[in-house]
Write a protein that holds these residues in place. Structure first.
Motif, mmCIF file in Angstrom:
data_model
loop_
_atom_site.group_PDB
_atom_site.id
_atom_site.type_symbol
_atom_site.label_atom_id
_atom_site.label_comp_id
_atom_site.label_asym_id
_atom_site.label_seq_id
_atom_site.Cartn_x
_atom_site.Cartn_y
_atom_site.Cartn_z
ATOM 1 N N ASP A 36 -50.246 12.068 -49.672
ATOM 2 C CA ASP A 36 -49.812 11.495 -48.468
ATOM 3 C C ASP A 36 -48.743 10.469 -48.803
ATOM 4 O O ASP A 36 -47.996 9.931 -47.931
ATOM 5 N N LEU A 206 -50.523 -0.696 -48.538
ATOM 6 C CA LEU A 206 -50.996 -1.193 -47.407
ATOM 7 C C LEU A 206 -50.325 -0.540 -46.107
ATOM 8 O O LEU A 206 -50.470 -0.320 -45.271
ATOM 9 N N THR A 207 -48.732 -0.880 -46.157
ATOM 10 C CA THR A 207 -47.765 -0.648 -45.311
ATOM 11 C C THR A 207 -47.569 0.934 -45.137
ATOM 12 O O THR A 207 -47.521 1.227 -44.074
ATOM 13 N N HIS A 208 -47.504 1.556 -46.197
ATOM 14 C CA HIS A 208 -47.196 2.893 -46.287
ATOM 15 C C HIS A 208 -48.270 3.907 -46.571
ATOM 16 O O HIS A 208 -48.224 5.270 -47.015
ATOM 17 N N SER A 209 -49.500 3.839 -46.466
ATOM 18 C CA SER A 209 -50.719 4.687 -46.408
ATOM 19 C C SER A 209 -51.789 4.309 -45.878
ATOM 20 O O SER A 209 -52.024 2.806 -45.431
ATOM 21 N N LYS A 210 -52.872 4.875 -45.544
ATOM 22 C CA LYS A 210 -54.000 4.728 -44.965
ATOM 23 C C LYS A 210 -55.321 4.709 -45.861
ATOM 24 O O LYS A 210 -55.233 5.402 -46.810
ATOM 25 N N GLU A 211 -56.385 4.154 -45.186
ATOM 26 C CA GLU A 211 -57.672 4.517 -46.323
ATOM 27 C C GLU A 211 -57.785 5.999 -46.479
ATOM 28 O O GLU A 211 -57.816 6.908 -45.292
ATOM 29 N N ASP A 213 -56.088 8.072 -47.819
ATOM 30 C CA ASP A 213 -55.182 8.707 -48.170
ATOM 31 C C ASP A 213 -54.924 8.939 -49.714
ATOM 32 O O ASP A 213 -55.310 8.224 -50.613
ATOM 33 N N ARG A 234 -57.767 3.871 -51.259
ATOM 34 C CA ARG A 234 -57.038 5.045 -51.335
ATOM 35 C C ARG A 234 -57.596 5.900 -52.454
ATOM 36 O O ARG A 234 -58.331 5.521 -53.329
#
Length: 257
Positions: A36, A206-211, A213, A234
């Motif tokens: 991701d 934190l800005t470019h992925s989610k938990e 991912d 992540r």
């Protein structure tokens, strides 16, 4: 590739990041074939130092950070571009269409990184995330009105997308971090010369992925990116060509508990 180290939250393999099978093997233990987010800190564009006659500098002379065995050097820009294309082409093949690609580089390597990324469909650059290092032994919290602090900015992370970047989040995007002096032994728990402190990596993760991912790191090194991602919830698929650093990365991740 060999020496597989895996866990429910991460996979680190010893393998060549210029080869596509390396990435498939790294992702497989996580139960996926795609990542991701690509976040990595590859060898910087450092050219071989030669004397006027063409011979390399004395290998027995005192070496700087950029001359340590762990640090790779290139003969010329063409060789650096070829290496960049090899690893990036293989890595992009396992990214989801919407996956951002974030690549750390020095100033000399910026143009080449962007050129190769564009050729692979990553033509939209959201911006440059700057790492500003303090000098003179002062930490930001030690500053007083009577003291000045100089900052050195010679490393950036290029944030790139295949499609135009999504709308800005409600919270401001962090585009620079002032983080300590040029890293010392405290910042480098494993002794790797090219590691990044967690404070530099966290805003990008934190800005470019989610938990939950999956974050792909083709150049794991001392596992700074991997440990930061795991700490933030992540999953990580990481590759590292040096078996010693695979072991040290495993030990570092295991210490997270």
């Amino acid at each position: 590739s060999s020496l597989l180290v895996q866990h429910a939250r991460y996979s680190i393999i010893q393998g060549d990041s210029t080869l596509s099978p390396t990435y498939k093997k790294a992702l497989s233990p996580l139960g996926t074939s795609c990542a991701d987010l690509l976040l990595t800190d590859p060898p910087y564009c450092l050219l071989t130092r030669r004397r006027a006659g063409g011979d390399a500098r004395d290998p027995h002379a005192r070496r700087s950070k950029g001359e340590q065995d762990t640090v790779r050097r290139f003969e010329n820009m063409a060789q650096y571009e070829q290496f960049t294309k090899q690893w990036m082409e293989s890595a992009v093949s396992v990214l989801r269409p919407s996956a951002p690609m974030i690549v750390w580089t020095n100033m000399l390597g910026k143009t080449t990184i962007q050129k190769v990324a564009r050729s692979l469909g990553y033509g939209h650059v959201l911006g440059e995330f700057l790492w500003a290092k303090t000098t003179g032994g002062l930490r930001p919290q030690q500053l007083t009105p009577s003291k000045e602090m100089l900052l050195r900015v010679n490393e950036v992370a290029l944030v790139m997308f295949r499609e135009p970047p999504p709308p800005a989040p409600e919270l401001p995007v962090v585009w620079s971090v002032v983080c300590g002096t040029a890293p010392d032994d405290t910042d480098r728990p494993t002794g790797h010369p090219c590691t990044k402190p967690a404070a530099v990596l966290e805003p990008l993760v934190l800005t470019h992925s989610k938990e939950n991912d999956v974050v792909l790191d083709p150049f794991s090194g001392s596992a700074s990116i991997a440990t930061t991602c795991i700490h933030l919830g992540r999953r990580v698929a990481a590759c590292e060509i040096d078996p010693d650093w695979v072991e040290k990365g495993r030990a570092r991740i295991s210490s997270l508990g």
